[in-house]
Design a protein around this motif. Structure first.
Motif, PDB file in Angstrom:
ATOM      1  N   THR A 190      33.097  48.070  34.343  1.00  0.00           N
ATOM      2  CA  THR A 190      31.980  47.185  33.988  1.00  0.00           C
ATOM      3  C   THR A 190      30.899  47.113  35.062  1.00  0.00           C
ATOM      4  OG1 THR A 190      33.141  45.254  34.913  1.00  0.00           O
ATOM      5  CG2 THR A 190      33.489  45.756  32.564  1.00  0.00           C
ATOM      6  N   ASN A 191      31.204  47.587  36.281  1.00  0.00           N
ATOM      7  CA  ASN A 191      30.264  47.509  37.405  1.00  0.00           C
ATOM      8  C   ASN A 191      29.891  46.067  37.757  1.00  0.00           C
ATOM      9  OD1 ASN A 191      29.977  50.330  37.952  1.00  0.00           O
ATOM     10  ND2 ASN A 191      28.698  50.489  36.122  1.00  0.00           N
ATOM     11  N   MET A 192      30.763  45.133  37.417  1.00  0.00           N
ATOM     12  CA  MET A 192      30.546  43.743  37.809  1.00  0.00           C
ATOM     13  C   MET A 192      30.922  43.561  39.275  1.00  0.00           C
ATOM     14  SD  MET A 192      32.237  41.487  34.741  1.00  0.00           S
ATOM     15  CE  MET A 192      31.723  41.616  33.033  1.00  0.00           C
ATOM     16  N   GLU A 193      30.398  42.485  39.874  1.00  0.00           N
ATOM     17  CA  GLU A 193      30.913  42.092  41.171  1.00  0.00           C
ATOM     18  C   GLU A 193      32.382  41.727  40.995  1.00  0.00           C
ATOM     19  OE1 GLU A 193      28.718  39.076  43.118  1.00  0.00           O
ATOM     20  OE2 GLU A 193      26.788  40.097  42.934  1.00  0.00           O
ATOM     21  N   GLU A 194      33.188  42.071  42.004  1.00  0.00           N
ATOM     22  CA  GLU A 194      34.630  41.909  41.843  1.00  0.00           C
ATOM     23  C   GLU A 194      35.027  40.472  41.546  1.00  0.00           C
ATOM     24  OE1 GLU A 194      38.853  43.005  44.067  1.00  0.00           O
ATOM     25  OE2 GLU A 194      36.942  43.518  44.992  1.00  0.00           O
ATOM     26  N   VAL A 195      34.406  39.520  42.222  1.00  0.00           N
ATOM     27  CA  VAL A 195      34.783  38.126  41.992  1.00  0.00           C
ATOM     28  C   VAL A 195      34.477  37.704  40.562  1.00  0.00           C
ATOM     29  CG1 VAL A 195      32.572  37.193  42.810  1.00  0.00           C
ATOM     30  CG2 VAL A 195      34.651  35.782  42.925  1.00  0.00           C
ATOM     31  N   VAL A 196      33.390  38.261  39.992  1.00  0.00           N
ATOM     32  CA  VAL A 196      33.022  37.930  38.616  1.00  0.00           C
ATOM     33  C   VAL A 196      33.966  38.618  37.637  1.00  0.00           C
ATOM     34  CG1 VAL A 196      31.223  38.091  36.855  1.00  0.00           C
ATOM     35  CG2 VAL A 196      30.612  37.582  39.240  1.00  0.00           C
ATOM     36  N   SER A 197      34.187  39.910  37.829  1.00  0.00           N
ATOM     37  CA  SER A 197      35.039  40.655  36.894  1.00  0.00           C
ATOM     38  C   SER A 197      36.463  40.130  36.908  1.00  0.00           C
ATOM     39  CB  SER A 197      35.034  42.146  37.240  1.00  0.00           C
ATOM     40  OG  SER A 197      35.692  42.385  38.467  1.00  0.00           O
ATOM     41  N   ARG A 198      36.951  39.759  38.081  1.00  0.00           N
ATOM     42  CA  ARG A 198      38.305  39.226  38.164  1.00  0.00           C
ATOM     43  C   ARG A 198      38.417  37.923  37.383  1.00  0.00           C
ATOM     44  NH1 ARG A 198      40.542  38.520  44.080  1.00  0.00           N
ATOM     45  NH2 ARG A 198      40.116  40.762  43.999  1.00  0.00           N
ATOM     46  N   SER A 199      37.378  37.082  37.516  1.00  0.00           N
ATOM     47  CA  SER A 199      37.380  35.822  36.779  1.00  0.00           C
ATOM     48  C   SER A 199      37.342  36.060  35.279  1.00  0.00           C
ATOM     49  CB  SER A 199      36.178  34.974  37.211  1.00  0.00           C
ATOM     50  OG  SER A 199      36.118  33.773  36.481  1.00  0.00           O
ATOM     51  N   VAL A 200      36.523  37.028  34.845  1.00  0.00           N
ATOM     52  CA  VAL A 200      36.410  37.323  33.417  1.00  0.00           C
ATOM     53  C   VAL A 200      37.721  37.907  32.893  1.00  0.00           C
ATOM     54  CG1 VAL A 200      35.274  38.811  31.717  1.00  0.00           C
ATOM     55  CG2 VAL A 200      33.913  37.634  33.467  1.00  0.00           C
ATOM     56  N   PHE A 201      38.261  38.901  33.584  1.00  0.00           N
ATOM     57  CA  PHE A 201      39.463  39.582  33.114  1.00  0.00           C
ATOM     58  C   PHE A 201      40.634  38.609  33.002  1.00  0.00           C
ATOM     59  CE2 PHE A 201      43.264  42.290  33.759  1.00  0.00           C
ATOM     60  CZ  PHE A 201      43.072  43.183  32.719  1.00  0.00           C
ATOM     61  N   HIS A 202      40.808  37.769  34.014  1.00  0.00           N
ATOM     62  CA  HIS A 202      41.958  36.858  34.031  1.00  0.00           C
ATOM     63  C   HIS A 202      41.690  35.566  33.278  1.00  0.00           C
ATOM     64  CE1 HIS A 202      44.505  39.316  36.599  1.00  0.00           C
ATOM     65  NE2 HIS A 202      43.417  39.600  37.301  1.00  0.00           N
ATOM     66  N   SER A 203      40.472  35.418  32.719  1.00  0.00           N
ATOM     67  CA  SER A 203      40.234  34.269  31.849  1.00  0.00           C
ATOM     68  C   SER A 203      41.009  34.422  30.547  1.00  0.00           C
ATOM     69  CB  SER A 203      38.737  34.125  31.554  1.00  0.00           C
ATOM     70  OG  SER A 203      38.270  35.212  30.756  1.00  0.00           O
ATOM     71  N   ALA A 204      41.325  35.659  30.187  1.00  0.00           N
ATOM     72  CA  ALA A 204      42.180  35.910  29.021  1.00  0.00           C
ATOM     73  C   ALA A 204      43.621  35.616  29.426  1.00  0.00           C
ATOM     74  CB  ALA A 204      42.036  37.355  28.573  1.00  0.00           C
ATOM     75  N   ARG A 205      44.270  34.739  28.704  1.00  0.00           N
ATOM     76  CA  ARG A 205      45.598  34.266  29.104  1.00  0.00           C
ATOM     77  C   ARG A 205      46.730  35.149  28.619  1.00  0.00           C
ATOM     78  NH1 ARG A 205      44.313  31.579  33.434  1.00  0.00           N
ATOM     79  NH2 ARG A 205      42.905  29.830  33.040  1.00  0.00           N
ATOM     80  N   SER A 206      46.462  36.015  27.664  1.00  0.00           N
ATOM     81  CA  SER A 206      47.521  36.878  27.135  1.00  0.00           C
ATOM     82  C   SER A 206      47.257  38.326  27.505  1.00  0.00           C
ATOM     83  CB  SER A 206      47.607  36.749  25.612  1.00  0.00           C
ATOM     84  OG  SER A 206      46.472  37.328  24.991  1.00  0.00           O
ATOM     85  N   TRP A 207      48.332  39.110  27.549  1.00  0.00           N
ATOM     86  CA  TRP A 207      48.168  40.534  27.824  1.00  0.00           C
ATOM     87  C   TRP A 207      47.310  41.188  26.755  1.00  0.00           C
ATOM     88  CZ3 TRP A 207      47.630  44.769  30.305  1.00  0.00           C
ATOM     89  CH2 TRP A 207      47.678  45.985  29.626  1.00  0.00           C
ATOM     90  N   ARG A 208      47.539  40.855  25.481  1.00  0.00           N
ATOM     91  CA  ARG A 208      46.811  41.519  24.408  1.00  0.00           C
ATOM     92  C   ARG A 208      45.309  41.310  24.546  1.00  0.00           C
ATOM     93  NH1 ARG A 208      47.568  45.776  20.941  1.00  0.00           N
ATOM     94  NH2 ARG A 208      45.590  45.854  19.835  1.00  0.00           N
TER      95      ARG A 208
END
Length: 230
Positions: free
Chosen positions: A63-81
């Motif tokens: 995504t070329n996001m800043e790491e702190v932003v992408s990490r927050s977005v990715f882990h905002s999803a609570r399930s693996w799916r």
């Protein structure tokens, strides 16, 4: 250390009904077995968590996001799916070379196929079953929640060796993700062919026997070699 097993309970009408009854290992040998079982279980679940962390780093790269932003977005999803869908959607929209995108999607797809067993480890029931022939201790197993309780003899049980296999395979798949991230443009080390070869060394199911020791050495060296073996 408590566990449980299915026990038949007689009903007034003469039928029986199976219920979970708590059991406690009573011997030192059984306590040792239990310790080894839970060590393997904790290690394997920890390695899955590490694998998801590396996939989050892949999401950052795609995504070329800043790491702190992408990490927050990715882990905002609570399930693996949900995380899987998010990463696959990002790959579909990626401007990277098509061959690279497809090889990365193959890596993520294998993680998705391994996720079902991770869910068994995290959510299904631990119980006592079977014996260790060496010391007579009853063994701990995980029984799949999808099993039909009326047909327990046909229900899947996963022993410590299955859990240990999964730990190795989660670790090696995580190493493959890191390797892909380190070579994002599909250079010789990160070529789609190399990634497909690395994936081919892993079993279809994570609880299956891990790659043989000599092939594991090939796998580890394959992360470094300038050309991959055919």
């Amino acid at each position: 250390m408590f566990s449980a097993a299915l026990k038949p309970i007689a009903q007034r009408d003469g039928s029986t009904h199976r219920v979970w009854v708590s059991e406690i290992p009573i011997s030192f040998a059984e306590q040792v077995e239990a310790d080894l079982f839970y060590q393997a279980l904790g290690r394997t679940i920890g390695r899955w968590s590490t694998l998801e962390h590396y996939l989050g780093q892949m999401f950052t790269r795609v995504t070329n996001m800043e790491e702190v932003v992408s990490r927050s977005v990715f882990h905002s999803a609570r399930s693996w799916r949900a995380r899987y869908d998010m990463l696959m959607s990002a790959l579909d929209a990626s401007a990277s070379k098509p061959g690279v995108v497809e090889s990365w999607k193959s890596v993520v797809s294998m993680a998705n196929s391994y996720a079902a067993f991770r869910n068994v480890l995290a959510h299904d029931h631990v119980q006592l079953a079977g014996l260790n022939k060496a010391n007579g201790a009853r063994l701990l197993v995980i029984r799949s929640a999808q099993a039909d309780l009326r047909a327990s003899d046909r229900s899947p049980f996963y022993h410590r060796n299955h859990i240990e296999n999964a730990g190795v395979n989660f670790h090696l798949l995580g190493a493959t993700v890191v390797h892909a991230i380190a070579h994002p443009e599909g250079d010789q080390l990160g070529s789609p062919e190399r990634l497909q070869w690395l994936l081919s060394l892993l079993p279809a199911q994570p609880f299956q026997a891990s790659i043989r020791r000599e092939r594991q050495t090939d796998f580890e060296l394959g992360l470094q070699r300038q050309s991959f073996p055919h």
